[in-house]
Design a protein around this motif. Structure first.
Motif, PDB file in Angstrom:
ATOM      1  N   ASP A 225      16.953 -24.943 -16.521  1.00 52.19           N
ATOM      2  CA  ASP A 225      18.091 -24.851 -17.435  1.00 52.19           C
ATOM      3  C   ASP A 225      17.884 -23.719 -18.423  1.00 52.19           C
ATOM      4  N   PHE A 226      16.679 -23.630 -18.948  1.00 53.79           N
ATOM      5  CA  PHE A 226      16.397 -22.587 -19.929  1.00 53.79           C
ATOM      6  C   PHE A 226      16.538 -21.199 -19.322  1.00 53.79           C
ATOM      7  N   LEU A 227      16.053 -21.003 -18.123  1.00 54.80           N
ATOM      8  CA  LEU A 227      16.114 -19.684 -17.497  1.00 54.80           C
ATOM      9  C   LEU A 227      17.552 -19.257 -17.227  1.00 54.80           C
ATOM     10  N   ARG A 228      18.428 -20.202 -16.925  1.00 54.17           N
ATOM     11  CA  ARG A 228      19.842 -19.857 -16.753  1.00 54.17           C
ATOM     12  C   ARG A 228      20.435 -19.373 -18.079  1.00 54.17           C
ATOM     13  N   VAL A 229      20.083 -20.067 -19.163  1.00 56.60           N
ATOM     14  CA  VAL A 229      20.544 -19.652 -20.485  1.00 56.60           C
ATOM     15  C   VAL A 229      19.975 -18.288 -20.838  1.00 56.60           C
ATOM     16  N   LEU A 230      18.705 -18.091 -20.520  1.00 54.16           N
ATOM     17  CA  LEU A 230      18.045 -16.832 -20.835  1.00 54.16           C
ATOM     18  C   LEU A 230      18.754 -15.652 -20.175  1.00 54.16           C
ATOM     19  N   GLU A 231      19.161 -15.807 -18.945  1.00 54.31           N
ATOM     20  CA  GLU A 231      19.813 -14.714 -18.221  1.00 54.31           C
ATOM     21  C   GLU A 231      21.146 -14.333 -18.851  1.00 54.31           C
ATOM     22  N   VAL A 232      21.872 -15.337 -19.382  1.00 54.03           N
ATOM     23  CA  VAL A 232      23.152 -15.041 -20.038  1.00 54.03           C
ATOM     24  C   VAL A 232      22.907 -14.340 -21.365  1.00 54.03           C
ATOM     25  N   LYS A 233      21.922 -14.802 -22.114  1.00 47.54           N
ATOM     26  CA  LYS A 233      21.654 -14.250 -23.442  1.00 47.54           C
ATOM     27  C   LYS A 233      20.956 -12.897 -23.388  1.00 47.54           C
ATOM     28  N   HIS A 234      20.306 -12.594 -22.288  1.00 45.82           N
ATOM     29  CA  HIS A 234      19.465 -11.404 -22.202  1.00 45.82           C
ATOM     30  C   HIS A 234      19.891 -10.529 -21.019  1.00 45.82           C
ATOM     31  N   PRO A 235      20.975  -9.772 -21.186  1.00 49.90           N
ATOM     32  CA  PRO A 235      21.489  -8.950 -20.082  1.00 49.90           C
ATOM     33  C   PRO A 235      20.704  -7.640 -19.906  1.00 49.90           C
ATOM     34  N   PHE A 236      19.443  -7.760 -19.524  1.00 48.33           N
ATOM     35  CA  PHE A 236      18.615  -6.572 -19.329  1.00 48.33           C
ATOM     36  C   PHE A 236      19.191  -5.702 -18.215  1.00 48.33           C
ATOM     37  N   SER A 237      19.135  -4.389 -18.418  1.00 44.94           N
ATOM     38  CA  SER A 237      19.621  -3.472 -17.385  1.00 44.94           C
ATOM     39  C   SER A 237      18.674  -3.425 -16.191  1.00 44.94           C
ATOM     40  N   SER A 238      17.406  -3.805 -16.412  1.00 42.04           N
ATOM     41  CA  SER A 238      16.406  -3.876 -15.340  1.00 42.04           C
ATOM     42  C   SER A 238      15.956  -5.316 -15.174  1.00 42.04           C
ATOM     43  N   PRO A 239      15.715  -5.774 -13.953  1.00 41.77           N
ATOM     44  CA  PRO A 239      15.258  -7.158 -13.751  1.00 41.77           C
ATOM     45  C   PRO A 239      13.800  -7.383 -14.152  1.00 41.77           C
ATOM     46  N   GLU A 240      13.044  -6.315 -14.358  1.00 39.07           N
ATOM     47  CA  GLU A 240      11.608  -6.438 -14.572  1.00 39.07           C
ATOM     48  C   GLU A 240      11.221  -7.286 -15.787  1.00 39.07           C
ATOM     49  N   PRO A 241      11.843  -7.121 -16.961  1.00 31.44           N
ATOM     50  CA  PRO A 241      11.426  -7.939 -18.104  1.00 31.44           C
ATOM     51  C   PRO A 241      11.588  -9.444 -17.864  1.00 31.44           C
ATOM     52  N   LEU A 242      12.682  -9.849 -17.227  1.00 30.34           N
ATOM     53  CA  LEU A 242      12.860 -11.269 -16.962  1.00 30.34           C
ATOM     54  C   LEU A 242      11.870 -11.774 -15.915  1.00 30.34           C
ATOM     55  N   GLN A 243      11.533 -10.935 -14.961  1.00 32.29           N
ATOM     56  CA  GLN A 243      10.521 -11.322 -13.976  1.00 32.29           C
ATOM     57  C   GLN A 243       9.176 -11.558 -14.673  1.00 32.29           C
ATOM     58  N   ARG A 244       8.845 -10.670 -15.605  1.00 35.68           N
ATOM     59  CA  ARG A 244       7.593 -10.816 -16.347  1.00 35.68           C
ATOM     60  C   ARG A 244       7.642 -12.036 -17.270  1.00 35.68           C
ATOM     61  N   TYR A 245       8.801 -12.294 -17.817  1.00 35.93           N
ATOM     62  CA  TYR A 245       8.991 -13.476 -18.662  1.00 35.93           C
ATOM     63  C   TYR A 245       8.698 -14.742 -17.851  1.00 35.93           C
ATOM     64  N   ARG A 246       9.268 -14.803 -16.660  1.00 40.15           N
ATOM     65  CA  ARG A 246       9.023 -15.967 -15.795  1.00 40.15           C
ATOM     66  C   ARG A 246       7.545 -16.097 -15.456  1.00 40.15           C
ATOM     67  N   GLN A 247       6.887 -14.972 -15.236  1.00 36.56           N
ATOM     68  CA  GLN A 247       5.461 -14.989 -14.925  1.00 36.56           C
ATOM     69  C   GLN A 247       4.666 -15.612 -16.073  1.00 36.56           C
ATOM     70  N   GLY A 248       4.958 -15.201 -17.313  1.00 41.48           N
ATOM     71  CA  GLY A 248       4.260 -15.755 -18.469  1.00 41.48           C
ATOM     72  C   GLY A 248       4.525 -17.229 -18.634  1.00 41.48           C
TER      73      GLY A 248
END
Length: 261
Positions: A225-248
């Protein structure tokens, strides 16, 4: 007397809006809709109404995120139509266009707000947000730092510290972001997004034990649920930061599972 009624409604709506819950957001929206019925030319009501719909989209408080974004889009456009020279209207428009993924337009909206008011702290702080999402992190933190200096008791302070921390996160400089997250948490300990970035920064920075302990101390919605919210709130132009976020987050989650077992 009509203007006094509108002003009172907006003040109450702002107080409710900053409590940041589904119920208070809905209550704020009702007050603003009533104010607009009294005076459809009140730019402040349209702008804050747009933000209530963004809150619904960002937190998945409505049945349809797309519908909430469409309502926010319309209200922010109406605010500018009412008063094209109002810097708050352009600031609100930037929040909408940025969430919709048009980061170049969001930056243009903020630049317009700052032309109208060069000392507009909220627009300065959000310039960090837009530049970080666009991947333009060099010098991005300066905008939020200037916002904090310009308005040290502003209700946006926690957000500005968060955007600074997020800029450091994107650059992989995890330790530098942690003091800003602590500053933000001292003001808004209830904001999930602050603790989550703290967990991720600690884990990716090598302090998995503190990341685990922080995660275990939180009472949150599910990770999915949180990751779905994160994607809406954080429209990064590159997917890399969110991928790293998930890794952490995965590192901290795995450590917390081991601790429980």
């Amino acid at each position: 007397q009509r203007q006094m009624c509108i002003r009172d409604s907006i003040m109450k709506a702002r107080q409710l809006f900053w409590q940041t819950s589904k119920e208070t957001t809905q209550a704020a929206r009702q007050l603003l809709e009533e104010a607009i019925k009294i005076d459809a030319q009140d730019v402040r009501s349209w702008g804050l109404l747009a933000m209530t719909h963004l809150n619904d989209a960002w937190n998945q408080w409505s049945e349809s995120t797309d519908e909430s974004l469409a309502l926010a889009d319309n209200a922010s456009i109406q605010a500018i139509k009412v008063d094209e020279l109002d810097p708050w209207a352009h600031h609100t428009r930037s929040a909408v266009t940025g969430t919709l993924g048009d980061l170049s337009q969001a930056e243009a909206d903020l630049k317009r707000a700052l032309v109208l008011n060069p000392h507009f702290a909220a627009a300065l702080g959000d310039m960090t947000r837009v530049r970080v999402f666009a991947g333009k992190t060099e010098g991005a933190v300066i905008f939020a730092q200037n916002a904090i200096k310009a308005s040290p008791r502003d209700p946006h302070i926690s957000l500005w510290h968060y955007w600074i921390a997020l800029s450091y996160f994107v650059d992989g400089n995890y330790q530098s972001g942690l003091p800003h997250l602590e500053e933000a948490l001292a003001i808004r300990p209830d904001w999930l997004i602050l603790n989550r970035l703290k967990v991720v920064s600690l884990a990716l920075g090598g302090d998995v034990e503190r990341a685990r302990d922080t995660l275990l101390s939180m009472s949150d919605p599910s990770e999915s649920d949180f990751l779905r919210v994160l994607e809406v709130k954080h429209p990064f132009s590159s997917p890399e930061p969110l991928q790293r976020y998930r890794q952490g987050l995965s590192l901290a989650s795995a450590a917390s599972i081991r601790a429980v077992c």
